[in-house]
Design a protein around this motif. Structure first.
Motif, PDB file in Angstrom:
ATOM      1  N   LEU A   1       0.810  -1.211   0.000  1.00  0.00           N
ATOM      2  CA  LEU A   1       0.000   0.000   0.000  1.00  0.00           C
ATOM      3  C   LEU A   1       0.847   1.267   0.000  1.00  0.00           C
ATOM      4  CD1 LEU A   1      -2.835  -1.109   2.449  1.00  0.00           C
ATOM      5  CD2 LEU A   1      -3.080  -0.577   0.017  1.00  0.00           C
ATOM      6  N   SER A   2       2.136   1.137   0.159  1.00  0.00           N
ATOM      7  CA  SER A   2       3.034   2.287   0.051  1.00  0.00           C
ATOM      8  C   SER A   2       3.942   2.171  -1.167  1.00  0.00           C
ATOM      9  CB  SER A   2       3.886   2.408   1.322  1.00  0.00           C
ATOM     10  OG  SER A   2       4.690   1.254   1.479  1.00  0.00           O
TER      11      SER A   2
ATOM     12  N   TYR B   1       2.808  -1.339  -6.916  1.00  0.00           N
ATOM     13  CA  TYR B   1       1.559  -2.036  -6.644  1.00  0.00           C
ATOM     14  C   TYR B   1       0.359  -1.095  -6.738  1.00  0.00           C
ATOM     15  CZ  TYR B   1       4.031  -6.254  -5.311  1.00  0.00           C
ATOM     16  OH  TYR B   1       4.808  -7.379  -5.338  1.00  0.00           O
ATOM     17  N   LEU B   2       0.521   0.143  -6.322  1.00  0.00           N
ATOM     18  CA  LEU B   2      -0.588   1.084  -6.393  1.00  0.00           C
ATOM     19  C   LEU B   2      -0.940   1.433  -7.830  1.00  0.00           C
ATOM     20  CD1 LEU B   2       0.242   3.460  -3.393  1.00  0.00           C
ATOM     21  CD2 LEU B   2      -1.507   1.682  -3.511  1.00  0.00           C
ATOM     22  N   SER B   3      -0.017   1.232  -8.772  1.00  0.00           N
ATOM     23  CA  SER B   3      -0.314   1.447 -10.184  1.00  0.00           C
ATOM     24  C   SER B   3      -0.862   0.183 -10.842  1.00  0.00           C
ATOM     25  CB  SER B   3       0.943   1.906 -10.922  1.00  0.00           C
ATOM     26  OG  SER B   3       1.935   0.885 -10.892  1.00  0.00           O
TER      27      SER B   3
ATOM     28  N   LEU C   1      -3.539  -7.149  -4.412  1.00  0.00           N
ATOM     29  CA  LEU C   1      -3.522  -6.219  -3.290  1.00  0.00           C
ATOM     30  C   LEU C   1      -4.771  -6.380  -2.431  1.00  0.00           C
ATOM     31  CD1 LEU C   1      -1.919  -3.914  -2.015  1.00  0.00           C
ATOM     32  CD2 LEU C   1      -3.081  -2.330  -3.550  1.00  0.00           C
ATOM     33  N   ALA C   2      -5.922  -6.508  -3.064  1.00  0.00           N
ATOM     34  CA  ALA C   2      -7.168  -6.684  -2.321  1.00  0.00           C
ATOM     35  C   ALA C   2      -7.194  -8.019  -1.585  1.00  0.00           C
ATOM     36  CB  ALA C   2      -8.354  -6.578  -3.282  1.00  0.00           C
ATOM     37  N   PHE C   3      -6.725  -9.074  -2.246  1.00  0.00           N
ATOM     38  CA  PHE C   3      -6.739 -10.403  -1.636  1.00  0.00           C
ATOM     39  C   PHE C   3      -5.909 -10.419  -0.358  1.00  0.00           C
ATOM     40  CE2 PHE C   3      -4.704 -14.567  -1.111  1.00  0.00           C
ATOM     41  CZ  PHE C   3      -5.817 -15.389  -1.018  1.00  0.00           C
TER      42      PHE C   3
END
Length: 632
Positions: A173-174, A178-180, A216-218
């Motif tokens: 999350l940082s 991954y945020l992209s 990421l959600a999992f």
């Protein structure tokens, strides 16, 4: 908290998932120990074959392997779990294996090894369970049937994976990568990570971004969704698909296999029961008539009945049921008592050794042993052994069939009352472990980037929290495996501008490539699992201290040369590098193929003989001045 803990200790669930976890974990550990043993000189020796390790790595690993085999079989399980845990702590926790400090698989191994010390994972699918059934049959004590265990053991497995996922999600999350939505795509397009070519899949932006966000959600939600009963199987199925994909794409199969083994303990027992119905026999295929006055016969029946997973064999005391079988009507009672008889669905009679061969064949998974028992020379030898045992076996009730007892058993043992409640120490011990685990998670989280990114910023408070977390991890990790889980993060790759290869060159001969890389450019046999970590992140990663690079390159070269009888003094090892595009947050179609197509350039050489190797770089860009740090 106390009420919740009491519920976990008092609630009973079937023992099958824990046993499957034990078996799966043991199989993975056999794979891991086999690799460590095969490459023990490279992994343990300061300089392979030249400066030997101060610990006897070979015997140590063989002891560890023996403990794991006992654990797999479920024999002397508690002792095997203790030995396994001690070996894991020595080798992985306290650094008898002086590499892989960031190897995430070791964290899982240590944590799961600690849990196995307290888990009753041998209640089913184990030699000890067979021995218990055998004992009860000998003493005429009724078997209690399906075995259950406390729910809290499953909860510990759930916390192991749930907290690991959540901590990993905090890192992600940082992460700009991954945020992209490119957390799946970016690492798979770097040749240093690629085990198989999946460019055909990773070139589809419409697919890889949703996959990245889904991962990421999992990981963020697993801890909170798994307790919802209807979501357990879908969650585990999604996780299994993800880890199977990781195992196929990246050279780190053991980590995925460890998680899959852990999943075996989290699948609800009802799902296993529904699955077993698919292959259980619809009708009895073989009926076996045995002498219920023979303790050895009862014990044999108890064991073989447990091994008949299809339920295709019916076992009946001949004294009570032989008269019901027309096929046995013409056989005198003395013969029926002397040999074990069986009748199959087609009405064929089997006798003695042939009965056991038919039982094994009917059970399905033991059919190869049944076929083996029926062929020469195994069959006549087995007949001779069976005949000797049948003549001397003990019977209760005298010599009615002409076979006298050699030993008369005493009175049948009383069936012990089942102990259902937790022991006096169970609740305090479980409470201490749960509390310590959750507090440890809270203490370790500051070592990740989440707080620094969103809460504290780069200040004195952030530094103090991070230092405290690192100090705490250094104290608890060797015993518990509790650590941070920043796996495949931006900092691992953002400065990884080149791929490195070593090639042995000598006059008049074909160049030999060290097997850290395959001819097609993907990772090689010396570059999988913890060897991948050792090569990729402790040997050739950019910005490493130059003396560490030289030392570890020399170790790989020495190991390869001595093991394969390569005369290094007749040539030299070329250090070749090629550039890689490591942009992590911008999609680029066919990037893996483009990276693999870049030309190799010579940037240095290794010369000399094992124990006296000299590593030198050319001074061109991409050498020690532009790639590696100063000597430490």
């Amino acid at each position: 908290m106390n009420r919740w803990l009491a519920r976990l200790l008092d609630t009973r669930v079937p023992a099958l998932p824990l046993a499957l976890f034990r078996i799966g974990f043991s199989v993975v550990m056999i794979i891991e120990i086999e690799q460590m043993y095969r490459f023990r000189r490279l992994l343990f020796d300061p300089m392979p074959y030249v400066i030997e390790s101060t610990i006897p790595s070979g015997p140590l690993l063989l002891i560890w392997l023996a403990a794991v085999l006992f654990l797999l079989a479920g024999y002397r399980t508690r002792l095997a779990a203790v030995v396994h845990y001690v070996m894991a702590v020595i080798v992985l926790g306290f650094g008898a294996l002086p590499h892989g400090e960031d190897w995430q698989g070791d964290s899982l191994i240590l944590t799961l090894s600690l849990l196995l010390l307290f888990m009753p994972s041998d209640r089913v699918l184990s030699v000890e369970r067979l021995m218990e059934r055998r004992r009860r049959a000998r003493e005429k004590v009724k078997d209690p049937g399906p075995v259950d265990v406390r729910l809290i053991h499953t909860v510990f497995l759930y916390l192991t994976i749930g907290l690991m996922y959540l901590d990993s999600a905090f890192f992600k999350l940082s992460s700009p990568m991954y945020l992209s939505g490119l957390g799946v795509w970016a690492p798979s397009t770097l040749p240093i990570n690629a085990y198989h070519n999946v460019s055909w899949l990773m070139s589809q932006e419409w697919l890889v971004r949703p996959l990245g966000y889904a991962l990421l959600a999992f990981e963020s939600l697993f801890l909170f969704l798994y307790p919802v009963r209807r979501l357990r199987l879908p969650l585990l199925a999604v996780g299994a698909l993800f880890h199977l994909g990781v195992m196929f794409v990246f050279p780190i199969p053991v980590i995925s296999l460890l998680v899959l083994a852990l999943y075996l303990g989290l699948v609800p027992a009802g799902a296993y029961e529904r699955f077993t119905r698919l292959w259980r026999a619809r009708a009895v295929s073989l009926t076996v008539y045995y002498d219920r006055l023979c303790p050895l016969c009862r014990q044999t029946v108890a064991v073989l009945d447990a091994l008949d997973l299809r339920g295709a064999v019916a076992w009946k005391p001949l004294q009570d049921h032989a008269a019901e079988e027309p096929q046995l009507a013409a056989i005198p009672e003395e013969e029926l008592l002397h040999d074990i008889y069986a009748v199959d669905r087609q009405g064929r009679i089997h006798k003695g050794v042939d009965t056991y061969a038919a039982v094994l064949r009917t059970s399905g998974w033991l059919a190869p042993l049944g076929w083996l028992l029926g062929v020469w020379p195994v069959h006549p030898v087995a007949q001779r052994i069976y005949g000797a045992v049948a003549e001397k076996r003990a019977r209760e009730g005298g010599c009615r069939d002409g076979v006298c007892s050699l030993a008369r058993p005493g009175a049948p043992a009383a069936e012990p009352a089942p102990h259902r409640g937790p022991g006096r120490l169970a609740r305090p011990a479980a409470g201490v472990l749960l509390t310590a685990w959750l507090l440890s998670f809270v203490l370790i989280v500051p070592a990740g980037p989440l707080l620094r990114t969103y809460v504290t910023g780069d200040g004195a408070l952030a530094n103090r929290l991070e230092n405290t977390a690192e100090y705490y991890k250094s104290r608890v990790y060797p015993w518990t495996g509790w650590t941070s889980h920043g796996v495949f993060m931006d900092e691992h790759f953002v400065n990884y501008r080149v791929q490195t290869m070593l090639v042995f060159e000598r006059e008049g001969r074909e160049p030999l490539r060290l097997p850290t890389i395959r001819p097609d450019g993907y990772t090689g046999s010396y570059n999988s699992g913890r060897l991948w970590e050792l090569w990729t992140f402790e040997t050739v990663k950019p910005e490493l201290p130059l003396d560490q690079v030289e030392r570890n390159m020399s170790r790989f070269v020495t190991y390869w040369a001595v093991r394969n009888g390569i005369p290094l003094e007749e040539g030299r090892i070329l250090i070749l590098q090629r550039p890689m595009d490591v942009t992590l947050d911008r999609f680029r179609r066919d990037r893996l193929a483009d990276n693999l197509s870049q030309p190799w350039k010579e940037v240095g050489a290794i010369t000399g003989s094992p124990g006296q190797l000299k590593v030198s770089f050319t001074g061109e860009p991409g050498n020690q001045s532009g790639l590696y740090g100063p000597r430490s």
